[in-house]
Write a protein that holds these residues in place. Structure first.
Motif, PDB file in Angstrom:
ATOM      1  N   ASN A  63     -10.681  17.924  -6.569  1.00  0.00           N
ATOM      2  CA  ASN A  63     -10.234  17.189  -5.392  1.00  0.00           C
ATOM      3  C   ASN A  63     -10.938  15.836  -5.299  1.00  0.00           C
ATOM      4  OD1 ASN A  63      -8.559  17.196  -3.110  1.00  0.00           O
ATOM      5  ND2 ASN A  63     -10.169  17.963  -1.770  1.00  0.00           N
ATOM      6  N   MET A  64     -12.244  15.827  -5.541  1.00  0.00           N
ATOM      7  CA  MET A  64     -13.010  14.579  -5.498  1.00  0.00           C
ATOM      8  C   MET A  64     -12.529  13.597  -6.561  1.00  0.00           C
ATOM      9  SD  MET A  64     -16.970  15.557  -4.639  1.00  0.00           S
ATOM     10  CE  MET A  64     -17.218  16.638  -6.041  1.00  0.00           C
ATOM     11  N   ALA A  65     -12.286  14.106  -7.750  1.00  0.00           N
ATOM     12  CA  ALA A  65     -11.847  13.236  -8.845  1.00  0.00           C
ATOM     13  C   ALA A  65     -10.497  12.592  -8.526  1.00  0.00           C
ATOM     14  CB  ALA A  65     -11.765  14.034 -10.147  1.00  0.00           C
ATOM     15  N   LEU A  66      -9.578  13.386  -7.960  1.00  0.00           N
ATOM     16  CA  LEU A  66      -8.272  12.842  -7.598  1.00  0.00           C
ATOM     17  C   LEU A  66      -8.405  11.786  -6.506  1.00  0.00           C
ATOM     18  CD1 LEU A  66      -5.134  13.179  -8.050  1.00  0.00           C
ATOM     19  CD2 LEU A  66      -5.191  14.556  -5.953  1.00  0.00           C
ATOM     20  N   ALA A  67      -9.199  12.079  -5.478  1.00  0.00           N
ATOM     21  CA  ALA A  67      -9.363  11.148  -4.364  1.00  0.00           C
ATOM     22  C   ALA A  67      -9.942   9.817  -4.839  1.00  0.00           C
ATOM     23  CB  ALA A  67     -10.264  11.762  -3.290  1.00  0.00           C
ATOM     24  N   GLU A  68     -10.935   9.872  -5.709  1.00  0.00           N
ATOM     25  CA  GLU A  68     -11.547   8.647  -6.222  1.00  0.00           C
ATOM     26  C   GLU A  68     -10.540   7.833  -7.034  1.00  0.00           C
ATOM     27  OE1 GLU A  68     -15.131   7.204  -9.249  1.00  0.00           O
ATOM     28  OE2 GLU A  68     -15.168   9.226  -8.400  1.00  0.00           O
ATOM     29  N   ASP A  69      -9.836   8.489  -7.927  1.00  0.00           N
ATOM     30  CA  ASP A  69      -8.862   7.790  -8.760  1.00  0.00           C
ATOM     31  C   ASP A  69      -7.739   7.208  -7.904  1.00  0.00           C
ATOM     32  OD1 ASP A  69      -7.838   7.153 -11.499  1.00  0.00           O
ATOM     33  OD2 ASP A  69      -6.173   8.405 -10.824  1.00  0.00           O
ATOM     34  N   PHE A  70      -7.348   7.932  -6.885  1.00  0.00           N
ATOM     35  CA  PHE A  70      -6.279   7.509  -5.978  1.00  0.00           C
ATOM     36  C   PHE A  70      -6.664   6.224  -5.246  1.00  0.00           C
ATOM     37  CE2 PHE A  70      -4.581   8.244  -1.507  1.00  0.00           C
ATOM     38  CZ  PHE A  70      -3.337   7.719  -1.766  1.00  0.00           C
ATOM     39  N   VAL A  71      -7.835   6.196  -4.644  1.00  0.00           N
ATOM     40  CA  VAL A  71      -8.276   5.015  -3.892  1.00  0.00           C
ATOM     41  C   VAL A  71      -8.374   3.805  -4.803  1.00  0.00           C
ATOM     42  CG1 VAL A  71     -10.212   3.998  -2.621  1.00  0.00           C
ATOM     43  CG2 VAL A  71      -9.466   6.326  -2.099  1.00  0.00           C
ATOM     44  N   ARG A  72      -8.973   3.986  -5.966  1.00  0.00           N
ATOM     45  CA  ARG A  72      -9.140   2.869  -6.888  1.00  0.00           C
ATOM     46  C   ARG A  72      -7.790   2.357  -7.387  1.00  0.00           C
ATOM     47  NH1 ARG A  72     -13.747   4.926 -10.993  1.00  0.00           N
ATOM     48  NH2 ARG A  72     -13.325   2.893 -11.929  1.00  0.00           N
ATOM     49  N   SER A  73      -6.865   3.261  -7.638  1.00  0.00           N
ATOM     50  CA  SER A  73      -5.548   2.883  -8.125  1.00  0.00           C
ATOM     51  C   SER A  73      -4.777   2.079  -7.088  1.00  0.00           C
ATOM     52  CB  SER A  73      -4.757   4.132  -8.517  1.00  0.00           C
ATOM     53  OG  SER A  73      -3.437   3.805  -8.892  1.00  0.00           O
ATOM     54  N   VAL A  74      -4.819   2.512  -5.838  1.00  0.00           N
ATOM     55  CA  VAL A  74      -4.095   1.805  -4.777  1.00  0.00           C
ATOM     56  C   VAL A  74      -4.642   0.389  -4.609  1.00  0.00           C
ATOM     57  CG1 VAL A  74      -3.662   1.748  -2.287  1.00  0.00           C
ATOM     58  CG2 VAL A  74      -3.362   3.879  -3.543  1.00  0.00           C
ATOM     59  N   LYS A  95      -6.245  -1.494  -6.824  1.00  0.00           N
ATOM     60  CA  LYS A  95      -5.878  -2.317  -7.983  1.00  0.00           C
ATOM     61  C   LYS A  95      -4.420  -2.754  -7.909  1.00  0.00           C
ATOM     62  CE  LYS A  95      -9.230  -0.240 -11.172  1.00  0.00           C
ATOM     63  NZ  LYS A  95      -9.410   0.632 -12.365  1.00  0.00           N
ATOM     64  N   ASN A  96      -3.558  -1.849  -7.476  1.00  0.00           N
ATOM     65  CA  ASN A  96      -2.133  -2.164  -7.372  1.00  0.00           C
ATOM     66  C   ASN A  96      -1.884  -3.287  -6.372  1.00  0.00           C
ATOM     67  OD1 ASN A  96       0.703  -1.857  -6.303  1.00  0.00           O
ATOM     68  ND2 ASN A  96       0.773  -0.276  -7.874  1.00  0.00           N
ATOM     69  N   VAL A  97      -2.528  -3.194  -5.199  1.00  0.00           N
ATOM     70  CA  VAL A  97      -2.302  -4.195  -4.155  1.00  0.00           C
ATOM     71  C   VAL A  97      -2.947  -5.531  -4.529  1.00  0.00           C
ATOM     72  CG1 VAL A  97      -2.592  -4.715  -1.704  1.00  0.00           C
ATOM     73  CG2 VAL A  97      -2.120  -2.374  -2.422  1.00  0.00           C
ATOM     74  N   LEU A  98      -4.098  -5.503  -5.188  1.00  0.00           N
ATOM     75  CA  LEU A  98      -4.719  -6.741  -5.666  1.00  0.00           C
ATOM     76  C   LEU A  98      -3.777  -7.502  -6.596  1.00  0.00           C
ATOM     77  CD1 LEU A  98      -8.394  -5.608  -6.391  1.00  0.00           C
ATOM     78  CD2 LEU A  98      -7.720  -7.414  -4.807  1.00  0.00           C
ATOM     79  N   ALA A  99      -3.087  -6.748  -7.452  1.00  0.00           N
ATOM     80  CA  ALA A  99      -2.165  -7.378  -8.399  1.00  0.00           C
ATOM     81  C   ALA A  99      -0.886  -7.854  -7.725  1.00  0.00           C
ATOM     82  CB  ALA A  99      -1.830  -6.401  -9.521  1.00  0.00           C
ATOM     83  N   ILE A 148       0.841  -1.205   0.000  1.00  0.00           N
ATOM     84  CA  ILE A 148       0.000   0.000   0.000  1.00  0.00           C
ATOM     85  C   ILE A 148       0.872   1.250   0.000  1.00  0.00           C
ATOM     86  CG2 ILE A 148      -1.621   1.363   1.376  1.00  0.00           C
ATOM     87  CD1 ILE A 148      -2.799  -1.332   2.356  1.00  0.00           C
ATOM     88  N   CYS A 149       1.881   1.280   0.869  1.00  0.00           N
ATOM     89  CA  CYS A 149       2.766   2.455   0.942  1.00  0.00           C
ATOM     90  C   CYS A 149       3.482   2.677  -0.391  1.00  0.00           C
ATOM     91  CB  CYS A 149       3.787   2.271   2.063  1.00  0.00           C
ATOM     92  SG  CYS A 149       3.075   2.262   3.725  1.00  0.00           S
ATOM     93  N   ASP A 150       3.958   1.604  -0.991  1.00  0.00           N
ATOM     94  CA  ASP A 150       4.632   1.723  -2.277  1.00  0.00           C
ATOM     95  C   ASP A 150       3.668   2.242  -3.350  1.00  0.00           C
ATOM     96  OD1 ASP A 150       6.993   1.143  -4.047  1.00  0.00           O
ATOM     97  OD2 ASP A 150       5.559  -0.223  -4.969  1.00  0.00           O
ATOM     98  N   ALA A 151       2.432   1.724  -3.348  1.00  0.00           N
ATOM     99  CA  ALA A 151       1.440   2.166  -4.331  1.00  0.00           C
ATOM    100  C   ALA A 151       1.102   3.644  -4.157  1.00  0.00           C
ATOM    101  CB  ALA A 151       0.174   1.320  -4.211  1.00  0.00           C
ATOM    102  N   ILE A 152       1.069   4.101  -2.921  1.00  0.00           N
ATOM    103  CA  ILE A 152       0.779   5.512  -2.646  1.00  0.00           C
ATOM    104  C   ILE A 152       1.878   6.401  -3.213  1.00  0.00           C
ATOM    105  CG2 ILE A 152       0.664   7.215  -0.773  1.00  0.00           C
ATOM    106  CD1 ILE A 152      -0.816   4.986   0.849  1.00  0.00           C
ATOM    107  N   HIS A 153       3.121   6.066  -2.894  1.00  0.00           N
ATOM    108  CA  HIS A 153       4.232   6.865  -3.411  1.00  0.00           C
ATOM    109  C   HIS A 153       4.264   6.835  -4.938  1.00  0.00           C
ATOM    110  CE1 HIS A 153       6.292   8.306   0.134  1.00  0.00           C
ATOM    111  NE2 HIS A 153       6.286   7.093   0.687  1.00  0.00           N
ATOM    112  N   ARG A 154       4.069   5.660  -5.515  1.00  0.00           N
ATOM    113  CA  ARG A 154       4.103   5.551  -6.976  1.00  0.00           C
ATOM    114  C   ARG A 154       3.004   6.400  -7.620  1.00  0.00           C
ATOM    115  NH1 ARG A 154       7.191   1.371  -9.176  1.00  0.00           N
ATOM    116  NH2 ARG A 154       8.153   0.014  -7.609  1.00  0.00           N
TER     117      ARG A 154
END
Length: 472
Positions: free
Chosen positions: A268-279, A281-285, A141-147
């Motif tokens: 701000n909302m658009a970024l937050a939504e994309d951010f959560v979904r991206s993290v 997906k990254n951890v699932l993979a 999760i931390c790595d996905a956040i930084h990336r």
């Protein structure tokens, strides 16, 4: 060179000679004169099976030392395994016991342990399946956040841990001082008989010359850089001194707080939504085995919930609309619902788990229940706040468009009982080239909860800090 267990299981070809090191999970002996050892080094959820036989020097004496919890160094050849459930096993050519463990005394016996018990053994609990998986998922999760932020050109900013400003204005800060508390106690005791005269501390003699505490947020400092160098984010420890001993609160936790100039609430909302979904997906993979374990053993709907969050657009509605839905729901809540009251976890989870069955972003909260820095709406009643709510957790993100108007910000500070003089530098940002800007905060431990399905937030951080529990 040492080969990690994860590489042995997934990357290294059979026939390769490897050197592995780790801790014994189990050992079982065969009557045919060999033993099976399950070894784990923390790099993988699965163990590597070691096959040790009498060809090893001093086998009879050596194998007695191979107890649960002991550490080993093993060299040998990886071979295809005839057993189901494992592709390879390591046939030992040499085996050394690096550190012995008395199996009779070892706290992690071959049985299930309660999370309450494991919190008392925080120095050993990472060796369990659950907390080894937790550590790997948290790392991912931390790595996905930084990336995520680095790939989008955000600057990583280190906000101060010791501060003299309270971002949330709630006063729940751990105080930091160089004053001699023993002498202060003596002084206070000597004046206790003087009725009507409260004891006052002279903070001019303290290190910073004024009252200081551990930070509750890096947001205000993040705004400085956002209004100078552009998009940025902080990622560090924060502290709340609330005397709350619930499954949702920690005294020390980690926060991710991006700040963006020229962003309004919708951006701000658009970024937050994309951010959560991206993290997610990254951890699932990256952590399929660990997440499958959490789905099998902790929360049977976990993977479906994560796929739902990452695969659907978030519902957007105002706080007022949410209150109307809750009032009309016919649902019995422990905490009453009413306009002007803060929403509780049970309200947030009803919206995401029962009503919409999807993530929700709520906006435009009453100004009386939100912080001074949130931009006031023209209606005089609400502010441009947003909360991102997800199934299973409730609020995962809190954010807002910041108040960029100098005079309005002063008015809001006074309204919230704050002294504008204490925030002179924050006000000057509004005097020298002010711009619309926004940001949000994501609690790392709540994110870990969301992605693992763990129920208690104390099990989502390596060393939980709660009232009366800080042994490390």
């Amino acid at each position: 060179m040492r080969t990690k267990v994860a590489d042995c299981l997934k990357k290294t070809a059979p026939g390769t000679i490897v050197d592995v090191r780790g801790w014994v999970r189990t050992r079982r002996e065969s009557k045919q004169g060999f033993a099976f050892i399950e070894l784990n080094d923390g790099s993988s959820f699965a163990n590597l099976q070691i096959v040790a036989d009498k060809s090893l020097p001093d086998y009879e004496e050596l194998i007695k030392l191979v107890q649960t919890g002991a550490s080993l160094a093993v060299t040998g050849e990886l071979k295809e395994s005839p057993a189901q459930g494992q592709k390879v096993e390591l046939h030992a050519r040499t085996l050394r016991v690096l550190g012995q463990a008395d199996a009779a005394k070892y706290p992690l016996q071959k049985k299930g342990h309660s999370f309450e018990f494991l919190r008392e053994k925080a120095h050993l609990r990472p060796r369990t399946n659950t907390f080894g998986a937790m550590a790997r998922v948290r790392n991912a999760i931390c790595d996905a956040i930084h990336r995520y932020f680095q790939d989008r050109g955000f600057l990583y900013i280190h906000a101060p841990i010791i501060t003299t400003s309270d971002c949330e204005g709630a006063g729940h800060m751990f105080q930091v001082t160089t004053l001699d508390l023993a002498k202060l106690g003596q002084l206070q005791g000597s004046r206790s008989s003087e009725a009507g005269k409260p004891f006052e501390i002279d903070y001019t003699k303290d290190f910073f010359g004024k009252k200081a505490g551990l930070t509750v947020s890096g947001q205000l400092e993040g705004e400085i850089f956002a209004c100078s160098v552009g998009d940025c984010y902080t990622f560090g420890p924060t502290f709340r001194a609330e005397n709350s001993n619930t499954t949702r609160h920690l005294a020390e936790f980690w926060m991710i707080e991006p700040e963006m100039p020229f962003y309004e609430l919708e951006d701000n909302m658009a970024l937050a939504e994309d951010f959560v979904r991206s993290v997610i997906k990254n951890v699932l993979a990256r952590c399929p085995d660990d997440l499958q374990f959490f789905n099998d053993r902790i929360e049977p709907t976990l993977l479906a919930t994560l796929e739902n969050i990452s695969g659907h657009d978030f519902i957007k509605l105002t706080y007022t609309e949410a209150v109307e839905i809750l009032l009309k729901s016919g649902q019995s809540f422990e905490y009453p619902v009413g306009w002007g009251k803060d929403l509780q976890s049970e309200h947030e989870r009803f919206l995401t788990e029962k009503h919409f069955k999807q993530p929700v972003i709520l906006t435009d909260y009453p100004r009386e229940i939100k912080s001074f820095y949130m931009r006031a709406n023209d209606d005089g009643k609400t502010v441009r706040a947003m909360d991102v709510l997800v199934p299973g957790i409730g609020e995962i993100i809190g954010g807002s468009q910041r108040e960029e108007r100098h005079e309005v910000l002063i008015s809001r500070m006074q309204e919230c009982g704050l002294n504008p003089a204490d925030y002179w530098w924050y006000l000057e940002l509004r005097e020298y080239g002010t711009v619309p800007h926004s940001g949000f905060g994501l609690g790392l431990e709540r994110t870990v909860q969301m992605i693992t399905g763990m129920q208690n937030i104390r099990d989502c951080i390596p060393f939980p800090r709660t009232p009366k529990s800080a042994d490390f």
